[in-house]
Design an enzyme around this catalytic site. Sequence first.
Site, short mmCIF file in Angstrom:
data_model
loop_
_atom_site.label_atom_id
_atom_site.label_comp_id
_atom_site.label_asym_id
_atom_site.label_seq_id
_atom_site.Cartn_x
_atom_site.Cartn_y
_atom_site.Cartn_z
N LYS A 185 0.93 -1.37 0.01
CA LYS A 185 -0.05 0.37 0.13
C LYS A 185 0.96 1.47 -0.22
O LYS A 185 2.21 1.25 0.22
CB LYS A 185 -0.71 -0.16 1.40
CG LYS A 185 -2.34 0.96 0.99
CD LYS A 185 -2.79 -0.51 0.35
CE LYS A 185 -4.49 1.28 -0.42
NZ LYS A 185 -5.22 -0.22 -0.73
P1 NAD Z 1 -13.85 7.35 -2.12
O1 NAD Z 1 -12.73 8.29 -2.25
O2 NAD Z 1 -14.31 6.99 -3.86
O3 NAD Z 1 -15.23 7.92 -1.87
C1 NAD Z 1 -15.24 7.63 0.02
C2 NAD Z 1 -16.62 7.88 -0.11
O4 NAD Z 1 -16.57 8.18 1.54
C3 NAD Z 1 -17.06 9.83 -0.54
O5 NAD Z 1 -18.38 9.36 -0.78
C4 NAD Z 1 -16.42 10.32 1.13
O6 NAD Z 1 -17.74 11.81 1.08
C5 NAD Z 1 -17.07 9.67 1.77
N1 NAD Z 1 -17.16 9.82 3.67
C6 NAD Z 1 -15.90 10.00 3.57
N2 NAD Z 1 -15.64 10.67 5.31
C7 NAD Z 1 -16.90 9.95 5.78
C8 NAD Z 1 -17.48 9.99 6.54
N3 NAD Z 1 -16.65 10.21 8.00
N4 NAD Z 1 -18.81 9.86 6.81
C9 NAD Z 1 -19.55 9.57 6.01
N5 NAD Z 1 -18.89 9.29 4.66
C10 NAD Z 1 -17.64 9.46 4.56
O7 NAD Z 1 -13.01 6.12 -2.04
P2 NAD Z 1 -13.65 4.33 -1.82
O8 NAD Z 1 -12.67 4.16 -3.54
O9 NAD Z 1 -14.80 4.45 -2.59
O10 NAD Z 1 -13.38 4.38 -0.84
C11 NAD Z 1 -13.81 3.96 0.38
C12 NAD Z 1 -13.48 2.70 0.97
O11 NAD Z 1 -13.37 1.58 0.51
C13 NAD Z 1 -11.61 2.38 1.26
O12 NAD Z 1 -11.98 2.00 2.83
C14 NAD Z 1 -10.58 2.41 0.14
O13 NAD Z 1 -9.78 2.00 0.70
C15 NAD Z 1 -11.62 0.65 -0.06
N6 NAD Z 1 -11.55 0.17 -0.84
C16 NAD Z 1 -11.81 0.52 -2.93
C17 NAD Z 1 -11.00 0.20 -3.21
C18 NAD Z 1 -11.36 0.15 -4.49
O14 NAD Z 1 -11.68 -0.10 -5.80
N7 NAD Z 1 -11.82 1.98 -4.84
C19 NAD Z 1 -11.30 -1.17 -3.48
C20 NAD Z 1 -11.07 -2.06 -2.01
C21 NAD Z 1 -11.28 -1.14 -0.92
#
Ligand code: NAD
Length: 425
Positions: free
Chosen positions: A114
Amino acid sequence: MSYIEPAPIQDKNNPFESMMSRFDVAAQILGLDQETYNVLKNPARQVIVSLPVTMDDGMVKVFEGFRVIHSTILGPSKGGIRYDMAVNLDEVKALAAWMTWKCAVVDIPYGGAKGGIRCNPRTMSKGEIERLTRAYTLSMLDIFGPDRDIPAPDMGTGPNEMAWLMDEYSKSKGMTVNAVVTGKPLVLGGSLGRVEATGRGVMVTALSAMQKLRMNPSQSSCSIQGFGNVGSNTAKLLEERGVKVKAISDISGAYWNPKGIDISYALSYRDTHNGTLEGFDGGDKMEDPDGIITCEVDLLIPAAKEDVINIHNAPKIKAKLIVEGANGPTSASADDVINSKGIIVVPDILANAGGVTVSYFEWVQNRLGLRWPLERVNRRCDRIMKESFERVYAISKQYNISLRIAAYIVAIDKVSNTYKFRGGF
Ligand code: NAD
């Protein structure tokens, strides 16, 4: 027989220790020997760099960047890059280890890594983010590589950053190397289906778990925290399968509609309002944003960030099923409360592995020099997610343990067996 004596967990809310406390339980059940335990516990490599970047006002600002390679036992390491002000070494270490277990659970030939940069991309111009991404890439030239370490997007990064990374890396090597990074724009060798892949995997594992619990999707409701890549795609796909999405949230707050939120409307609202749900009128704004975790629904999907389900709100959760779209959304201290309430949790390392699975497909396509149709990407991803769920479910029944510990057992068993065949280092 196990002869491991795990160190006491000092702080269960520290993400690395939180991960290790689950790892330790699974290692005890597996009877993992001390040598392998020590190898799997400690990251193989931790890199911290200072990145001087010229800002638009002409001043040079120095950013701190990280890359942690947790393990390369199963293959080249794989893991996203996060741009966020809260990025720190402990968080990156935990996320790197989660990648090792995630790749092992879904049985793809990658180790775990990471990266991250402490920055606030929302306050930076496109040019500043590009210069920062290129500086980070140059500082990682001897780390990254299509056979060594393959980054991808995470919170705060997306196809643009991956394109700059691929371009900078390719320029320094004097040739186009698109397999050095995944999550690229389609025109640069990105895979069809990659954008929706994590949400799709969350949907597939949620439906598999609902089937085991005899929950009928069209008579079930859910709440989803986070309306970014993972949350919004999960919402769309679950709505398409008849699940009533009663609550969604993002950084602006949580919104509730007992008749079901119209997800297409929420998507177009977000896309026309600077990427947020601020002022969303398709539901009532909850007074307490934590209501998204504790509201009256059957299925809860945290898809935003770490430690949002904790010792304080876990006792108030009404959902029967939690499917972890985010990485590490449940702090280790909340596990006991959740288990004692009989709530089933599909853990992050299984539920959100659809993203890394399709990243793997992207890398395979780049190396073969061809492109798969969307239908093939989705079919193969769905199959891997379903089979992985069944594997983890069977272990949870065999040992009478939670799906989370079962997923760790599947992962640790695979990595430790591979380590033994490779003969150590
Ligand atoms: P992103 O940046 O696209 O979206 C994050 C969302 O969470 C946004 O809508 C933001 O406004 C919201 N958010 C942030 N803080 C918040 C809070 N305190 N309360 C409510 N909402 C809040 O990110 P993503 O890619 O969707 O990733 C989200 C999670 O999923 C992370 O933990 C990431 O590590 C995990 N993840 C992502 C992927 C991927 O392919 N994108 C894969 C595996 C895991």
